[in-house]
Design a protein around this motif. Sequence first.
Motif, PDB file in Angstrom:
ATOM      1  N   ASP A 177       0.858  -1.188   0.000  1.00  0.00           N
ATOM      2  CA  ASP A 177       0.000   0.000   0.000  1.00  0.00           C
ATOM      3  C   ASP A 177       0.893   1.236   0.000  1.00  0.00           C
ATOM      4  OD1 ASP A 177      -2.164   1.664   0.079  1.00  0.00           O
ATOM      5  OD2 ASP A 177      -2.571   1.392   2.216  1.00  0.00           O
ATOM      6  N   ALA A 178       1.710   1.384  -1.042  1.00  0.00           N
ATOM      7  CA  ALA A 178       2.745   2.414  -1.061  1.00  0.00           C
ATOM      8  C   ALA A 178       2.176   3.825  -1.110  1.00  0.00           C
ATOM      9  CB  ALA A 178       3.666   2.193  -2.252  1.00  0.00           C
ATOM     10  N   ARG A 179       1.064   4.016  -1.815  1.00  0.00           N
ATOM     11  CA  ARG A 179       0.555   5.375  -1.989  1.00  0.00           C
ATOM     12  C   ARG A 179       0.012   5.977  -0.695  1.00  0.00           C
ATOM     13  NH1 ARG A 179       0.434   7.198  -7.096  1.00  0.00           N
ATOM     14  NH2 ARG A 179       0.681   5.669  -8.772  1.00  0.00           N
ATOM     15  N   ALA A 180      -0.183   5.148   0.320  1.00  0.00           N
ATOM     16  CA  ALA A 180      -0.643   5.672   1.602  1.00  0.00           C
ATOM     17  C   ALA A 180       0.477   6.353   2.378  1.00  0.00           C
ATOM     18  CB  ALA A 180      -1.237   4.539   2.439  1.00  0.00           C
ATOM     19  N   GLU A 181       1.710   6.187   1.940  1.00  0.00           N
ATOM     20  CA  GLU A 181       2.851   6.800   2.611  1.00  0.00           C
ATOM     21  C   GLU A 181       3.167   8.143   1.978  1.00  0.00           C
ATOM     22  OE1 GLU A 181       4.612   5.864   5.327  1.00  0.00           O
ATOM     23  OE2 GLU A 181       3.034   4.376   5.571  1.00  0.00           O
ATOM     24  N   PRO A 182       3.120   9.236   2.767  1.00  0.00           N
ATOM     25  CA  PRO A 182       3.350  10.578   2.200  1.00  0.00           C
ATOM     26  C   PRO A 182       4.677  10.710   1.462  1.00  0.00           C
ATOM     27  CG  PRO A 182       2.461  10.732   4.424  1.00  0.00           C
ATOM     28  CD  PRO A 182       2.762   9.281   4.196  1.00  0.00           C
ATOM     29  N   ALA A 183       5.740  10.087   1.978  1.00  0.00           N
ATOM     30  CA  ALA A 183       7.054  10.235   1.353  1.00  0.00           C
ATOM     31  C   ALA A 183       7.126   9.564  -0.017  1.00  0.00           C
ATOM     32  CB  ALA A 183       8.141   9.661   2.260  1.00  0.00           C
ATOM     33  N   LEU A 184       6.231   8.609  -0.266  1.00  0.00           N
ATOM     34  CA  LEU A 184       6.250   7.879  -1.531  1.00  0.00           C
ATOM     35  C   LEU A 184       5.178   8.345  -2.495  1.00  0.00           C
ATOM     36  CD1 LEU A 184       6.726   4.244  -0.147  1.00  0.00           C
ATOM     37  CD2 LEU A 184       8.503   5.811  -0.952  1.00  0.00           C
ATOM     38  N   ALA A 185       4.148   9.004  -1.990  1.00  0.00           N
ATOM     39  CA  ALA A 185       2.994   9.340  -2.821  1.00  0.00           C
ATOM     40  C   ALA A 185       3.356  10.256  -3.985  1.00  0.00           C
ATOM     41  CB  ALA A 185       1.900   9.984  -1.964  1.00  0.00           C
ATOM     42  N   ALA A 186       4.154  11.297  -3.721  1.00  0.00           N
ATOM     43  CA  ALA A 186       4.472  12.267  -4.768  1.00  0.00           C
ATOM     44  C   ALA A 186       5.285  11.654  -5.905  1.00  0.00           C
ATOM     45  CB  ALA A 186       5.191  13.475  -4.169  1.00  0.00           C
ATOM     46  N   PRO A 187       6.420  10.984  -5.624  1.00  0.00           N
ATOM     47  CA  PRO A 187       7.155  10.391  -6.750  1.00  0.00           C
ATOM     48  C   PRO A 187       6.378   9.287  -7.459  1.00  0.00           C
ATOM     49  CG  PRO A 187       8.142   9.752  -4.643  1.00  0.00           C
ATOM     50  CD  PRO A 187       7.164  10.834  -4.367  1.00  0.00           C
ATOM     51  N   LEU A 188       5.544   8.537  -6.728  1.00  0.00           N
ATOM     52  CA  LEU A 188       4.737   7.516  -7.384  1.00  0.00           C
ATOM     53  C   LEU A 188       3.709   8.135  -8.314  1.00  0.00           C
ATOM     54  CD1 LEU A 188       4.153   4.863  -4.574  1.00  0.00           C
ATOM     55  CD2 LEU A 188       5.452   4.586  -6.694  1.00  0.00           C
ATOM     56  N   ALA A 189       3.188   9.305  -7.933  1.00  0.00           N
ATOM     57  CA  ALA A 189       2.236  10.003  -8.799  1.00  0.00           C
ATOM     58  C   ALA A 189       2.910  10.415 -10.103  1.00  0.00           C
ATOM     59  CB  ALA A 189       1.667  11.218  -8.078  1.00  0.00           C
ATOM     60  N   VAL A 190       4.161  10.857 -10.024  1.00  0.00           N
ATOM     61  CA  VAL A 190       4.911  11.229 -11.228  1.00  0.00           C
ATOM     62  C   VAL A 190       5.101  10.010 -12.123  1.00  0.00           C
ATOM     63  CG1 VAL A 190       7.116  12.077 -12.093  1.00  0.00           C
ATOM     64  CG2 VAL A 190       6.079  13.148 -10.086  1.00  0.00           C
ATOM     65  N   LEU A 191       5.535   8.890 -11.534  1.00  0.00           N
ATOM     66  CA  LEU A 191       5.762   7.696 -12.324  1.00  0.00           C
ATOM     67  C   LEU A 191       4.469   7.162 -12.923  1.00  0.00           C
ATOM     68  CD1 LEU A 191       8.554   7.874 -10.979  1.00  0.00           C
ATOM     69  CD2 LEU A 191       8.476   5.405 -10.674  1.00  0.00           C
ATOM     70  N   GLY A 192       3.375   7.260 -12.176  1.00  0.00           N
ATOM     71  CA  GLY A 192       2.101   6.768 -12.668  1.00  0.00           C
ATOM     72  C   GLY A 192       1.505   7.644 -13.749  1.00  0.00           C
ATOM     73  N   GLY A 193       2.068   8.859 -13.925  1.00  0.00           N
ATOM     74  CA  GLY A 193       1.530   9.780 -14.913  1.00  0.00           C
ATOM     75  C   GLY A 193       1.941   9.485 -16.335  1.00  0.00           C
ATOM     76  N   GLY A 194       2.791   8.511 -16.532  1.00  0.00           N
ATOM     77  CA  GLY A 194       3.196   8.142 -17.884  1.00  0.00           C
ATOM     78  C   GLY A 194       4.663   8.465 -18.137  1.00  0.00           C
ATOM     79  N   GLY A 195       5.209   7.845 -19.158  1.00  0.00           N
ATOM     80  CA  GLY A 195       6.599   8.090 -19.528  1.00  0.00           C
ATOM     81  C   GLY A 195       7.588   7.187 -18.835  1.00  0.00           C
ATOM     82  N   PHE A 196       7.102   6.231 -18.043  1.00  0.00           N
ATOM     83  CA  PHE A 196       7.974   5.306 -17.328  1.00  0.00           C
ATOM     84  C   PHE A 196       7.489   3.877 -17.555  1.00  0.00           C
ATOM     85  CE2 PHE A 196       8.127   9.323 -15.102  1.00  0.00           C
ATOM     86  CZ  PHE A 196       9.479   9.501 -14.831  1.00  0.00           C
ATOM     87  N   VAL A 197       8.426   2.941 -17.497  1.00  0.00           N
ATOM     88  CA  VAL A 197       8.076   1.534 -17.624  1.00  0.00           C
ATOM     89  C   VAL A 197       8.759   0.757 -16.513  1.00  0.00           C
ATOM     90  CG1 VAL A 197       7.725   1.608 -20.114  1.00  0.00           C
ATOM     91  CG2 VAL A 197       9.990   1.086 -19.208  1.00  0.00           C
ATOM     92  N   VAL A 198       8.144  -0.339 -16.125  1.00  0.00           N
ATOM     93  CA  VAL A 198       8.711  -1.229 -15.113  1.00  0.00           C
ATOM     94  C   VAL A 198       9.339  -2.415 -15.829  1.00  0.00           C
ATOM     95  CG1 VAL A 198       8.217  -2.707 -13.144  1.00  0.00           C
ATOM     96  CG2 VAL A 198       7.066  -0.507 -13.368  1.00  0.00           C
ATOM     97  N   LEU A 199      10.609  -2.635 -15.572  1.00  0.00           N
ATOM     98  CA  LEU A 199      11.350  -3.709 -16.226  1.00  0.00           C
ATOM     99  C   LEU A 199      11.389  -4.981 -15.391  1.00  0.00           C
ATOM    100  CD1 LEU A 199      14.393  -1.570 -17.425  1.00  0.00           C
ATOM    101  CD2 LEU A 199      12.374  -2.224 -18.758  1.00  0.00           C
TER     102      LEU A 199
END
Length: 345
Positions: A177-199
Amino acid sequence: MRPNGVHLHHGLESGHQHGGELAHPLFDLLSAVQASGSIQRAAASLGASYRHVWGSLKRWESEFGRPLVTWTQGHPAQLTPHAQALLARERLLRARHAPQIAALRADLERLFEYAAGDETPVLELPAVPDLALALLRDAAIQRHGLHLALQPRCSADALAALADGRSPAAAFALPEDARAEPALAAPLAVLGGGGFVVLLVLRRTLGLMAPAQALPGGITAVVEAGVRIVGRPPGSSAEIVWRQLCRREGFAPPPPARIEPTHEAAATAVAQGLADAAFGCEGAAAAQGLAFRPLAHDRLLLAATAEAATGPAFAPLRSALADATWHQALSALPGVERLPAALVT
């Protein structure tokens, strides 16, 4: 302050060291005596004479002004309590700094290869320390012509380096449940916005680790029995999951007896008797011969910008990720399951 300082040396020799391995004659000697219970057998395992080993022990005892080994005719040789404590702390120091030691060793190996005219490409990867990634680094250089330079970072720093453009790729661990953590929410929002892939996505089993005879039955037992538990750095995936588990059980997380930066260092602290238990990954417990009680999972991800991931510079990494030998080594790691790569969520 002692008049003699510690001097670090490096050299090119046959074979390879791994992780936090560092050679030192004193600790090699103490380890051999502890493992064999015999000065004669310790000497044989070290490829030295009995006289040499005995003389070395006496020199070190003179240096410290304390006995290191007790031995009488007909009885096994044993480390004194002081020597046991000395060896335990040295092992913990190496485990604690293993990611940095391994990174320095890899940099020096690249330096010597460059001196010999080898210009193998380098891909720098901010990464949370993990054995699966170390195995990937080995596969990349041995079979795919890539120096994968793992730069030890905590998960939050590695994730932020990718999200804000400081690195084209990063490896990081996330609680479920990473998005519930304030320190992780912002960078995860950026990654979830597109332009990134998980290898790469690995599901890791987390739980309590301790000697078999002292393995706590669960979180309640840890809290109520006053167990000396090893903590993890604030904001790390393991610390977040542990905090969430404690709160679900109705407890505030107990104050840790000590904080260690990696799963391996936490397990080493327990194995060396410097703490009673730790919360971490199953693989670290198995490596130290500790019993393990599974409680939760997290995910280890290797992600990159879409532009970098499909470019020619990442071709050797994509090849390494498809390496059958690496997959086989990965499947042998306790508590690790490879999942289909997907968007970061």
